[in-house]
Scaffold this motif. Structure first.
Motif, PDB file in Angstrom:
ATOM      1  N   THR A 144      -2.793   3.025  -9.876  1.00 14.53           N
ATOM      2  CA  THR A 144      -2.957   3.007  -8.423  1.00 14.53           C
ATOM      3  C   THR A 144      -3.883   1.881  -7.985  1.00 14.53           C
ATOM      4  O   THR A 144      -3.577   1.122  -7.062  1.00 14.53           O
ATOM      5  N   LYS A 155      -3.069   8.577   5.030  1.00 10.80           N
ATOM      6  CA  LYS A 155      -3.864   9.805   4.928  1.00 10.80           C
ATOM      7  C   LYS A 155      -3.738  10.649   6.193  1.00 10.80           C
ATOM      8  O   LYS A 155      -3.725  11.874   6.139  1.00 10.80           O
ATOM      9  N   VAL A 186       0.838  -1.201   0.000  1.00  5.53           N
ATOM     10  CA  VAL A 186       0.000   0.000   0.000  1.00  5.53           C
ATOM     11  C   VAL A 186       0.875   1.253   0.000  1.00  5.53           C
ATOM     12  O   VAL A 186       0.646   2.198  -0.767  1.00  5.53           O
ATOM     13  N   VAL A 213      -3.918   2.455   4.426  1.00  6.48           N
ATOM     14  CA  VAL A 213      -4.395   3.601   3.645  1.00  6.48           C
ATOM     15  C   VAL A 213      -4.799   4.738   4.578  1.00  6.48           C
ATOM     16  O   VAL A 213      -4.438   5.903   4.366  1.00  6.48           O
ATOM     17  N   ASN A 214      -5.521   4.417   5.627  1.00  4.71           N
ATOM     18  CA  ASN A 214      -5.968   5.440   6.573  1.00  4.71           C
ATOM     19  C   ASN A 214      -4.799   6.061   7.334  1.00  4.71           C
ATOM     20  O   ASN A 214      -4.820   7.258   7.640  1.00  4.71           O
ATOM     21  N   LEU A 228      -8.245   7.963  -1.935  1.00  2.31           N
ATOM     22  CA  LEU A 228      -7.649   6.803  -1.274  1.00  2.31           C
ATOM     23  C   LEU A 228      -6.429   7.203  -0.450  1.00  2.31           C
ATOM     24  O   LEU A 228      -6.186   6.646   0.619  1.00  2.31           O
ATOM     25  N   PHE A 229      -5.665   8.156  -0.957  1.00  2.00           N
ATOM     26  CA  PHE A 229      -4.426   8.533  -0.280  1.00  2.00           C
ATOM     27  C   PHE A 229      -4.395   9.976   0.200  1.00  2.00           C
ATOM     28  O   PHE A 229      -3.490  10.358   0.919  1.00  2.00           O
ATOM     29  N   GLY A 263       1.233   4.141  -2.889  1.00  2.00           N
ATOM     30  CA  GLY A 263       1.042   5.572  -2.654  1.00  2.00           C
ATOM     31  C   GLY A 263       2.214   6.402  -3.149  1.00  2.00           C
ATOM     32  O   GLY A 263       2.018   7.437  -3.799  1.00  2.00           O
ATOM     33  N   LEU A 283      -3.045  -1.471  -5.792  1.00  2.00           N
ATOM     34  CA  LEU A 283      -3.682  -1.569  -4.484  1.00  2.00           C
ATOM     35  C   LEU A 283      -4.445  -2.883  -4.323  1.00  2.00           C
ATOM     36  O   LEU A 283      -4.455  -3.492  -3.245  1.00  2.00           O
TER      37      LEU A 283
END
Length: 273
Positions: free
Chosen positions: A241, A195, A126, A191-192, A270-271, A130, A245
């Motif tokens: 992407t 971010k 992941v 992913v979270n 997503l990012f 990114g 992913l």
């Protein structure tokens, strides 16, 4: 031992004197994106050590992390820093990075890693997705020749890193036998985290250094960061992407095809915030 011969490219291969400063110096959004990226990449040695410790006993992966991945990631940081200093020499990079490091170093801990090694490798895919997408977007949005060369080098490195982590992920998946649902959860968590932490912390410290009078002003920071990330979002390579992913999930082809288009439409989210 020097690993410079093992690097696919070197900082010496970039002629910083050829930078067309007039094409980029006025672009504050680009400055924020490049400078924040230089902060994150320059902190790669801490993250590498966390991973090396996490994969104790896996000599092959540890050796690659120590002798290749770390050196290439730190070179990304050096190259981006050199570019920023050449175009925006008035920016106090060292001071900004020190403030970033004080905060980032406290949150970049081994506790962030997945306890299951195979799932951590899925999470690494992941992160590499990114970064590959970030540098591909930066490559697309600029017409400055040296920056195009630099971002293409870094993007190629990140795609290669992704492939290496993915190969090891497949070995661990067979060994540990975890299911697709656990992989999905690990992907979502990472992913979270991306971010919420790395890029946001870096952007904030670039902002604080540029606008000390607005430090703590969340509205003004959000205005600047949203504008910079909006520029990035418009150039995110959606198809690439999403494919990268989804790959660790090893979905049936019809399902993968069905998911790619709707996910591509929201790929910027997503990012990015």
């Amino acid at each position: 031992m020097s690993y410079s011969h093992a690097l696919p490219w070197t900082l010496d291969s970039l002629d910083l004197s050829r930078i067309d400063v007039a094409r980029v110096r006025h672009d504050e959004d680009l400055f924020f994106l490049l400078c924040s990226s230089s902060f994150v990449e320059s902190g790669s040695d801490l993250y590498t050590q966390n991973l090396i410790d996490h994969f104790a006993g896996d000599q092959e992966l540890q050796t690659w992390l120590r002798q290749h991945w770390e050196h290439e990631e730190l070179q990304h940081g050096r190259a981006l820093t050199a570019y920023v200093r050449q175009v925006w020499p008035e920016f106090d990079w060292e001071r900004g990075f020190k403030a970033f490091w004080n905060e980032y170093g406290a949150v970049c801990t081994a506790e962030q890693l997945e306890s299951c090694r195979g799932l951590e490798l899925a999470a690494r895919c992941v992160v590499e997705t990114g970064t590959a997408s970030l540098y591909r977007a930066l490559h697309e949005l600029t017409d400055e020749p040296v920056l195009k060369q630099l971002t293409n080098h870094i993007k190629s490195d990140e795609v290669r890193h992704y492939k290496h982590f993915y190969q090891h992920y497949r070995l661990y998946r067979e060994r540990e036998g975890f299911g697709r649902y656990k992989v999905f959860r690990a992907i979502l968590r990472r992913v979270n985290e991306i971010k919420g932490e790395d890029s946001s912390i870096a952007l904030r410290h670039v902002f604080n250094q540029c606008y000390p009078q607005h430090q703590g002003n969340e509205t003004e920071f959000r205005r600047i960061s949203d504008r910079a990330q909006g520029l990035l979002r418009r150039h995110i390579p959606a198809a690439m992407t999403v494919k990268m992913l989804l790959k660790p999930l090893d979905l049936p082809t019809p399902l993968q095809n069905a998911l790619e288009k709707p996910l591509a439409r929201i790929t910027g989210k997503l990012f990015l915030h």
